[in-house]
Design an enzyme around this catalytic site. Structure first.
Site, mmCIF file in Angstrom:
data_model
loop_
_atom_site.group_PDB
_atom_site.id
_atom_site.type_symbol
_atom_site.label_atom_id
_atom_site.label_comp_id
_atom_site.label_asym_id
_atom_site.label_seq_id
_atom_site.Cartn_x
_atom_site.Cartn_y
_atom_site.Cartn_z
ATOM 1 C CE LYS A 71 -2.413 0.864 3.781
ATOM 2 N NZ LYS A 71 -1.746 -0.305 4.312
ATOM 3 C CB THR A 73 5.058 0.126 -2.698
ATOM 4 O OG1 THR A 73 5.891 -0.432 -1.676
ATOM 5 C CG2 THR A 73 5.813 0.121 -4.013
ATOM 6 N NE ARG A 94 0.018 4.516 8.831
ATOM 7 C CZ ARG A 94 -0.164 3.244 9.173
ATOM 8 N NH1 ARG A 94 -0.535 2.929 10.395
ATOM 9 N NH2 ARG A 94 0.025 2.283 8.302
ATOM 10 C CE LYS A 105 3.336 -3.098 8.024
ATOM 11 N NZ LYS A 105 4.057 -1.974 7.439
ATOM 12 C CB ALA A 273 -4.631 0.768 11.027
ATOM 13 C CG PHE A 301 -3.108 -3.091 9.245
ATOM 14 C CD1 PHE A 301 -2.059 -3.873 8.778
ATOM 15 C CD2 PHE A 301 -3.037 -2.631 10.549
ATOM 16 C CE1 PHE A 301 -0.973 -4.187 9.595
ATOM 17 C CE2 PHE A 301 -1.960 -2.933 11.371
ATOM 18 C CZ PHE A 301 -0.931 -3.714 10.893
ATOM 19 C CG PHE A 381 3.806 -9.576 -7.019
ATOM 20 C CD1 PHE A 381 4.823 -9.919 -6.159
ATOM 21 C CD2 PHE A 381 2.841 -8.677 -6.581
ATOM 22 C CE1 PHE A 381 4.897 -9.385 -4.879
ATOM 23 C CE2 PHE A 381 2.900 -8.132 -5.305
ATOM 24 C CZ PHE A 381 3.925 -8.497 -4.451
ATOM 25 C CD1 TRP A 409 8.791 -3.075 -4.645
ATOM 26 C CD2 TRP A 409 9.841 -3.958 -6.408
ATOM 27 N NE1 TRP A 409 9.920 -3.714 -4.181
ATOM 28 C CE2 TRP A 409 10.582 -4.259 -5.251
ATOM 29 C CE3 TRP A 409 10.314 -4.405 -7.645
ATOM 30 C CZ2 TRP A 409 11.763 -4.992 -5.273
ATOM 31 C CZ3 TRP A 409 11.500 -5.138 -7.678
ATOM 32 C CH2 TRP A 409 12.216 -5.436 -6.505
#
Length: 557
Positions: A71, A73, A94, A105, A273, A301, A381, A409
């Protein structure tokens, strides 16, 4: 394939004063933290306050999976793409917590060629905001225990203390502790607890406060305990408000850094979150709206957590009106929701995709309930297939959503042009009729049930006896008109992390309720959610190091 940190360390950063000039922020407006990061002065914020607001785009996602959604990214890649297309766009994000950074994470600066930099600084200490919040939180805790030790003039019930100490690190051993052991001069023995800094009410307050005056007003309302008569004891009662504000005088100022493509980004605040409200600061978002034509922000999230709180808490309190929502998914995550094991996600599986896409469906429905147009984007991907893309695109368009692939990405802003085009078309052609999902006039119980049934899809809600009593107490105290901040697992629409896809017929169990009077919302803990996470068996910290010869951090992400 280069790692995120390798890509970030090879980037050619511009001096932050040059980056800031792109949005008409001068060097005099900046409070420098080295060459590449700075805080925006209060004078600058006041100066631009009369500027017209730009458009606001929220980036959210389906429920997170071990396959990853990306998210942040997407948020950064979209911002880069909009700037490539000649738009004056900024991201408002954030700050990462040290806890997940050293836990499971990893970092939170985006990924690949859609990152904010310097990523090491951002992930490790940054400008010290979280340390200031930790210090303010623990100063209040120290003043509370000190007051009790020196006679307890406020008649505080030591068995009804609700303020917890905090630490910006995952440390399960601190969840339940005993303080005050030793000599008589060492304090009054009692059970105490630690939470992670991002779950502290002071983090929420910092992120919801409009200015320093508002911050102090909110800090003073913090309920730390109850006296023996059952009345609340606040930070103001302890005389702690001023000293806490002094610790937060710099932390309240938004931070500016840059993307890999040297576009400005505001990064400020960082409540989780799943256990807090999951949005960057109101100050940063509002400042970005004054500086840019388009602001891209995100909520933590899945949309059932971060987006719901962004729309029901942050936007309501701050008077914000989002113009569009970008909903992030991946082919892999949708197949995971359809029952495919993580090791098999690289194989084409249209049947699993058809089963798992119901999770995406529910999030689309939810955003539409708030009256906001949705653009669905797939974070691409290499294992994805054209057949899978075609199925998802047709499915989304049948639901009235714009659809775009994103390859940010691998390609940075260039890989986000398709998404940026769809976002611009949505902003130009579709009107947002944003409204919160519930009225503040409803009872606390009805608000909780509205979120559980409308957003999660629950069939029922149950309340533990402790939670029932707390709801009654909070209502008696006059806080029934506050919004709800649900603490729930991020992995499922339900409060059971194992229920993937779009579960139905389930019950949401509320086991604890408390009021964050300073932040201005009521927190409901469901399921097994923890406010102090623990480290996994093999934490990310094992792979992080400092190379003294190269003078750089390695293994961060």
């Amino acid at each position: 394939m280069k790692s995120d940190i390798e890509i970030a360390q090879e980037a050619k950063l511009k001096h932050i004063k040059e980056v800031a000039s792109l949005v008409d922020i001068s060097e005099d407006d900046l409070e420098m933290y080295g060459k590449y990061k700075a805080k925006i002065s209060d004078e600058a914020i006041k100066r631009v306050s009369k500027n017209k607001d730009g458009k606001l785009v929220l980036v959210t996602a389906i429920n997170p999976t071990p396959a990853g959604e990306g998210k942040t990214t997407i948020s950064i890649g979209l911002t880069q793409a909009l700037n490539k297309m000649g738009k004056k766009a900024m991201a408002a994000l954030r700050e990462p917590s040290l806890g997940p950074c050293f836990g499971i994470k990893g970092g939170a600066a985006g990924g690949g060629y859609a990152q904010v930099v310097p990523m090491e600084d951002l992930n490790l200490h940054f400008t010290g905001d979280f340390h200031a919040i930790t210090s303010a939180n623990n100063l209040l805790a120290a003043m509370l225990d000190n007051h009790i030790h020196h006679g307890n003039e406020l008649d505080i019930d030591v068995n009804n203390i609700v303020w917890k100490r905090c630490l910006d690190m995952n440390d399960r051993a601190l969840r339940n502790i005993v303080v005050g052991l030793g000599e008589k001069t060492d304090g009054v023995p009692r059970q105490d607890h630690f939470i992670i800094t991002v779950a502290s009410e002071i983090m929420a307050i910092l992120c919801l406060a409009n200015d320093m005056a508002d911050l102090k007003k909110r800090l003073g309302k913090i309920i730390v305990a109850y006296n023996r008569s059952g009345d609340p004891v606040t930070a103001n009662d302890l005389g702690a408000t001023g000293s806490m504000a002094a610790l937060l005088k710099d932390a309240i100022k938004p931070n500016m850094i840059q993307t890999l493509e040297n576009t400005p980004v505001l990064v400020h605040g960082g409540p989780f979150a799943n256990i807090a409200h999951g949005c960057n600061s109101v100050r940063a978002t509002k400042l970005s709206l004054k500086l840019a034509d388009i602001t891209v922000t995100e909520a933590g999230f899945g949309a059932d957590l971060g987006a719901e709180k962004f729309l029901d808490i942050k936007c309501r309190m701050a008077g914000l009106k989002p113009d569009a929502v970008v909903l992030v998914a991946t082919v892999r995550a949708l197949k995971y929701n359809g029952g495919v094991a993580k090791q098999d996600l690289n194989e084409e599986n249209l049947e699993a995709l058809k089963k798992g896409i119901v999770n995406l469906d529910k999030h689309i429905e939810n955003i539409h309930k708030f009256g906001i147009p949705v653009v669905v984007t797939l974070n691409s991907f290499v294992s994805d297939t054209e057949a899978e893309y075609a199925f998802i695109k047709e499915h989304c368009e049948a639901l009235g959503c714009e659809f775009a692939l994103a390859n940010v990405w691998a390609k940075g802003g260039e890989g986000g042009i398709e998404l940026a085009t769809k976002v611009l078309e949505t902003l130009e052609n579709k009107e947002s009729n944003y409204k919160p999902i519930y009225s503040l006039d409803l009872s606390l119980e009805d608000k909780i049930e509205t979120i559980a049934k409308e957003i999660y899809g629950a069939a029922s809600v149950s309340f533990d006896t402790k939670a029932r009593k707390a709801l009654d107490k909070i209502t008696q105290m006059g806080y029934s008109n506050l919004p709800i901040c649900m603490a729930k697992t991020q992995y499922s629409l339900s409060d059971d992390a194992s229920l993937l896809g779009r579960p139905t017929g389930f019950n949401i169990n509320v086991r604890e309720v408390y009021v964050n009077a300073g932040a201005g919302f009521v927190v409901c803990l469901t399921g097994k959610i923890l406010t102090m996470p623990g480290l996994p068996k093999k934490p990310a910290a094992l792979g992080i190091d400092y190379d003294e010869e190269a003078d750089r951090i390695t293994g961060l992400f």
